[in-house]
Write a protein that holds these residues in place. Structure first.
Motif: not given
Length: 541
Positions: A183-190, A286-294, A311-312, A318-324
């Motif tokens: 299923a597509k990821a949660d809208k809030e996560a996106l 990873i450096p000490d920065v936020p992580v977005v997980n798709i 956490d997407v 679909a999630s990568v397309d949304f980010l694009i």
């Protein structure tokens, strides 16, 4: 119930699912299943020399066909041998159905020859373990395939009670073995992902094995090109972004990973796409920065030390397309710097002297193997060079194990690749240590008349362990494979051996081998000390 017996129904069902080869070492209980395969066109039993080799073959067959690989082992030692490659399928994420003999009902729990609990044995190394029932053959096999393919792929064990093969067979209830699309990821996560990405100046994209399995190469390239960001790959994601791409920054975890780290340590956000920590935990680089997980599963991250920005979880494409579409404008990276670091990596992994070493051997092999050829490799110091150095035009052309990381993988992997892609040139690259572990499978290549070039980098050294000993200032002990010499003889199990001591001689032997019509071993006598300055670097300070 039909007149078809269990063995015939099992083989018929496997063929209908697209299975073309079943790998294993037979038992008396397996005879009826072999007879059923003999009678059916389009599915064959491939006799391996060891059940571990058979399960590696099933793993790689699945990777190249998309259909669960199938293997078999008998009671006790056959089953324990089989678990080596079954564990590989679990941690290298390959769909597999692993069959084993099982005791009939009356003998379960009794003291008897070769008798152990196979359900308990396979439970830790599979997604599911079950047992065949005569009146539910199709149902059980379709369910096994569905479990194997769904989510992160992996193996399912199906026990075959001895004596059941000749019983009348039934299908059971209908089960679709085609996995559903996530299923597509949660809208809030996106939305959180998009906000973090828009506000970042220098995000880095990290692509893992899950992205390969999701088939999102085009989406990943569109993302990095639109936003002008660098990308790093895990070793089993090789080919997702070509080494020639301006955004390509290198492979995590493998040779000269500290130079790769000079790029990703500048990032203010990590966007992980299909990143499977089975290859390398995020915390390792990873450096000490936020992580977005798709990904299709939630992230595995120590959130007591690192920040999970979003956490997407859901359909990766679909999630990568949304980010694009929603990610804003190009970022602040200077990809000229990324290119300079990449050039430094490849320069340092080029032959540095007149001594014939593994870097020269790999350069020559890359010249001689067609661009669309498949190279499998074993586990060892050479794997770290291949991960970083070997140009890979697209996924599936370089095959390694980096989740399970079992020595002995390379030879059976190449055999499976050639059976799955008979019109493709196939070679294997092995250290002499890994070569010795499954050398008997060469007999399979001879029997099946498979044109495979087996490249053995002979240095008489378990180099990775020797280097670690030296880093601890320990004496070298237990790592020399032999005092000196080569693998011995001009023929092994019917496979001719050609030995090279120079790049020129190696090239000549490779040309002859690729021009031939059967399996050939080309042995390169190399020094292992070239590895010392290239491998086991830290990915971050």
């Amino acid at each position: 119930m039909s007149a078809t017996n269990v063995a015939e129904k099992l083989v018929q069902t496997l063929k209908e699912m697209g299975v073309r080869h079943v790998f294993g070492v037979p038992s008396g209980g397996w005879v009826d299943y072999m007879e059923a395969m003999r009678k059916v066109d389009g599915i064959d039993f491939i006799l391996a020399t060891h059940e571990g080799g058979a399960s590696f073959m099933a793993d790689v067959t699945a990777r190249l066909t998309g259909v669960p690989g199938v293997c078999f082992g008998t009671f006790g030692p056959g089953a324990t041998n089989l678990t080596t490659g079954v564990g590989g399928a679990l941690l290298d994420r390959s769909p597999m159905i692993a069959f084993s003999d099982e005791m009939p009902t009356a003998m379960r729990g009794r003291v008897t020859q070769m008798g152990i609990d196979h359900q308990a044995l396979f439970a830790p190394v599979t997604k599911k373990t079950t047992r065949l029932e005569a009146d539910r053959v199709t149902e059980i096999l379709h369910d096994a395939a569905l479990v194997a393919l769904d989510g992160r792929p992996g193996p399912v064990h199906v026990g075959l009670p001895v004596g059941m093969s000749a019983e009348p067979a039934g299908d059971g209830k209908p089960v679709s073995w085609a996995p559903s699309r996530p299923a597509k990821a949660d809208k809030e996560a996106l939305a959180r992902m998009t906000a973090l990405f828009k506000s970042s100046a220098k995000p880095v994209v990290a692509v893992g094995l899950g992205a390969v399995q999701a088939g999102v190469q085009a989406e990943v390239i569109a993302l990095i090109e639109k936003f002008n960001v660098p990308v790093v790959l895990t070793p089993m994601a090789k080919g997702m972004v070509p080494e020639t791409h301006p955004s390509y920054a290198g492979i995590l975890f493998h040779a000269l990973s500290d130079v790769v780290g000079q790029t990703h340590q500048q990032a203010d956000l990590v966007v992980a796409i299909g990143y499977d920590p089975v290859e390398f935990n995020l915390e390792g680089w990873i450096p000490d920065v936020p992580v977005v997980n798709i990904d299709i599963v939630p992230v595995d991250l120590d959130t007591s030390k690192y920040t999970l920005g979003a956490d997407v979880t859901g359909d990766i494409a679909a999630s990568v397309d949304f980010l694009i579409e929603q990610g804003g404008s190009a970022k602040a990276w200077d990809l000229t710097d990324v290119a300079e670091r990449k050039a430094e990596i490849f320069r340092r992994m080029s032959p540095q002297s007149d001594v014939f070493g593994p870097t020269a051997a790999l350069d020559v092999l890359r010249d001689e193997l067609p661009e669309d050829g498949i190279m499998t490799c074993d586990v060892g110091a050479h794997t770290h060079l291949i991960g970083q150095k070997w140009p890979t035009p697209k996924p599936g052309l370089q095959i390694m194990t980096n989740g399970w990381s079992a020595m002995g993988f390379g030879i059976p992997a190449a055999i499976a690749a050639k059976l799955a892609r008979p019109n493709t040139e196939v070679c294997a690259v092995l250290g002499d240590g890994g070569f010795l572990m499954t050398v008997g499978e060469l007999a399979v290549a001879v029997r099946e008349n498979l044109k495979i070039v087996f490249v053995v980098l002979t240095d008489n050294d378990l180099a990775l362990i020797r280097i670690k000993q030296q880093k601890k200032q320990n004496p070298i002990y237990g790592t020399p494979i032999r005092a000196k010499g080569n693998i011995g003889g001009d023929n092994l199990f019917g496979v001719p051996v050609k030995t090279a001591v120079s790049a020129e001689e190696f090239r000549a032997h490779l040309k002859d081998a690729f021009a031939g019509d059967g399996p050939v071993i080309v042995e390169a006598l190399v020094s292992s000390h070239e590895y010392d300055s290239l491998v086991l670097h830290k990915d971050k300070p």
